[in-house]
Design an enzyme around this catalytic site. Structure first.
Site, PDB file in Angstrom:
ATOM      1  N   GLU A 237       2.337   5.108  -0.276  1.00  0.00           N
ATOM      2  CA  GLU A 237       1.993   6.503  -0.008  1.00  0.00           C
ATOM      3  C   GLU A 237       2.654   7.327  -1.101  1.00  0.00           C
ATOM      4  O   GLU A 237       3.767   7.006  -1.559  1.00  0.00           O
ATOM      5  CB  GLU A 237       2.483   6.955   1.369  1.00  0.00           C
ATOM      6  CG  GLU A 237       1.805   6.255   2.530  1.00  0.00           C
ATOM      7  CD  GLU A 237       0.294   6.408   2.527  1.00  0.00           C
ATOM      8  OE1 GLU A 237      -0.190   7.533   2.251  1.00  0.00           O
ATOM      9  OE2 GLU A 237      -0.405   5.418   2.779  1.00  0.00           O
TER      10      GLU A 237
ATOM     11  N   ASP B 237      -1.055   0.851   7.141  1.00  0.00           N
ATOM     12  CA  ASP B 237      -2.178   0.473   6.280  1.00  0.00           C
ATOM     13  C   ASP B 237      -1.984  -0.948   5.756  1.00  0.00           C
ATOM     14  O   ASP B 237      -2.921  -1.753   5.740  1.00  0.00           O
ATOM     15  CB  ASP B 237      -2.296   1.435   5.094  1.00  0.00           C
ATOM     16  CG  ASP B 237      -2.992   2.742   5.461  1.00  0.00           C
ATOM     17  OD1 ASP B 237      -3.505   2.852   6.595  1.00  0.00           O
ATOM     18  OD2 ASP B 237      -3.032   3.653   4.616  1.00  0.00           O
TER      19      ASP B 237
ATOM     20  N   ASP C 236       0.862  -1.190   0.000  1.00  0.00           N
ATOM     21  CA  ASP C 236       0.000   0.000   0.000  1.00  0.00           C
ATOM     22  C   ASP C 236       0.897   1.238   0.000  1.00  0.00           C
ATOM     23  O   ASP C 236       1.432   1.636   1.036  1.00  0.00           O
ATOM     24  CB  ASP C 236      -0.927   0.008   1.220  1.00  0.00           C
ATOM     25  CG  ASP C 236      -2.021   1.053   1.100  1.00  0.00           C
ATOM     26  OD1 ASP C 236      -3.004   0.788   0.398  1.00  0.00           O
ATOM     27  OD2 ASP C 236      -1.881   2.137   1.700  1.00  0.00           O
TER      28      ASP C 236
ATOM     29  N   ASP D 122      -2.813   1.212  -6.553  1.00  0.00           N
ATOM     30  CA  ASP D 122      -1.389   1.101  -6.231  1.00  0.00           C
ATOM     31  C   ASP D 122      -0.570   0.612  -7.416  1.00  0.00           C
ATOM     32  O   ASP D 122       0.486   1.175  -7.721  1.00  0.00           O
ATOM     33  CB  ASP D 122      -1.199   0.166  -5.024  1.00  0.00           C
ATOM     34  CG  ASP D 122      -1.761   0.768  -3.750  1.00  0.00           C
ATOM     35  OD1 ASP D 122      -1.050   1.559  -3.118  1.00  0.00           O
ATOM     36  OD2 ASP D 122      -2.923   0.480  -3.409  1.00  0.00           O
TER      37      ASP D 122
ATOM     38  N   HIS E  29      -3.030   6.084   7.133  1.00  0.00           N
ATOM     39  CA  HIS E  29      -2.329   6.683   6.009  1.00  0.00           C
ATOM     40  C   HIS E  29      -0.812   6.584   6.128  1.00  0.00           C
ATOM     41  O   HIS E  29      -0.092   7.195   5.340  1.00  0.00           O
ATOM     42  CB  HIS E  29      -2.754   8.139   5.780  1.00  0.00           C
ATOM     43  CG  HIS E  29      -4.242   8.313   5.836  1.00  0.00           C
ATOM     44  ND1 HIS E  29      -5.105   7.515   5.113  1.00  0.00           N
ATOM     45  CD2 HIS E  29      -5.013   9.159   6.552  1.00  0.00           C
ATOM     46  CE1 HIS E  29      -6.354   7.875   5.387  1.00  0.00           C
ATOM     47  NE2 HIS E  29      -6.331   8.857   6.255  1.00  0.00           N
TER      48      HIS E  29
END
Length: 343
Positions: A131, A293, A129, A229, A288
């Site tokens: 960022e 996550d 996941d 993603d 986040h």
């Protein structure tokens, strides 16, 4: 990355995902719509063929059907008591508990008939996941760059998190993080300034995966929370760095799609926070944060495996387009990770 941010991101020259179909790209070219239709039709025909050829006249299926009817009439306290009796998890909403108990009985009955062959399933699942850089409002011309690359490794035999990987990434197009991005992700400007640029981080990712013998000794699949993603953020990042898209990341499990299909819930109930809530679980960590996550997504995946769900690769990036992988396609692990060449 923040769920609302992911859903609102638009990329220049790319179609926004359709709201009507979870995880499918909107308005692909005609020849690809035709190809997708042909794949879906083949999938449906194969399912029908398999269904008609299966020996559902066996008394065991009647037993399963009668048991399911009994479970449907049970109250939530009765469901929890029965689950506790079998030392199964008792958390979650009533529909989740029913699904868990039904799958337990079904698995037990079918194992009596023919032992399950676990050798055909992935040895590991890699939860990822990202960022990425972002602005409040996500302006169309803004290029999102990955700033955190986490992996959470699930051992599908032990149903435990076996290891984790995390590295931050230095953005090059928008090297100065917005205040919105810093507040959202908790990633400081100093942290990304000291980080390596994406190609070097990707090489570290590949080295770590090879060290785990993924794709060589052990089969594995990538799992993500949605389509973005891999089909969006990694795709755009590779373009930014003029890298070819890595072959090992071309197929993945979209857990939102798997969760919706398995528990029979609509798309608006497949956000990370909602999935956790429906399963009776709390978010653990900082929302986040890419690694946190990923850990929480991994816990959902583990629970689904425990409930009897066979998480399968269900999405792929084909010729730059997001496409659905039919359920009739045999389970096959991702290849040995290799560093892609430059475009």
């Amino acid at each position: 990355m923040m769920e609302e941010q992911k859903e609102n991101v638009e990329f220049p020259g790319e179609a926004k995902e359709s709201e009507g179909v979870a995880g499918s790209a909107a308005s692909p070219p005609f020849y690809q719509r035709k190809q997708r239709c042909r794949l879906d039709c083949q999938d449906d025909n194969q399912k029908k063929s398999m269904s008609s050829s299966s020996d559902f006249s066996d008394p065991i299926y009647k037993e399963i059907s009668l048991t399911n009817g009994h479970i449907n009439r049970m109250s939530r306290p009765e469901l929890r008591a029965k689950l506790a009796e079998f030392k199964l998890d008792t958390r979650g909403e009533k529909d989740v508990l029913k699904k868990r108990l039904k799958n337990y009985y079904k698995k037990e009955k079918l194992m009596q008939k023919q032992p399950a062959n676990a050798e055909n399933y992935y040895d590991y699942i890699c939860v990822i996941d990202f960022e990425a850089t972002c602005e409040e409002g996500n302006q169309l011309e803004f290029t999102h760059e990955i700033i955190e690359f986490p992996i959470v490794l699930i051992n599908t035999r032990t149903l435990e998190i076996e290891d984790t990987f995390q590295q931050y990434v230095k953005p090059v197009i928008n090297p100065q993080l917005s205040d919105f991005c810093i507040n959202l992700t908790g990633i400081s400007q100093e942290r990304v300034d000291k980080a390596d640029e994406f190609p070097k981080v990707l090489q570290s990712v590949i080295d770590w995966m090879k060290q785990k013998e993924l794709g060589s000794r052990y089969s594995y699949a990538i799992l993500t929370d949605g389509s973005w993603d891999m089909s969006k953020f990694l795709n755009i990042q590779c373009r930014v760095n003029r890298l070819r898209y890595p072959a090992f990341a071309k197929k993945w499990i979209n857990i939102r799609k798997s969760y919706g299909n398995f528990y029979k819930v609509p798309r608006n109930q497949t956000k990370l926070s909602t999935m956790l809530e429906k399963l009776g679980m709390d978010y653990d960590g900082r929302p986040h944060s890419g690694l946190d996550d990923s850990r929480n997504i991994a816990q959902i995946a583990i629970r689904m495996l425990q409930d009897g769900c066979e998480l399968r690769v269900n999405e792929t990036l084909y010729d730059g387009q997001l496409m659905t992988v039919p359920s009739s396609v045999p389970i096959g692990g991702a290849p040995v990770p290799q560093m892609p060449g430059f475009r």
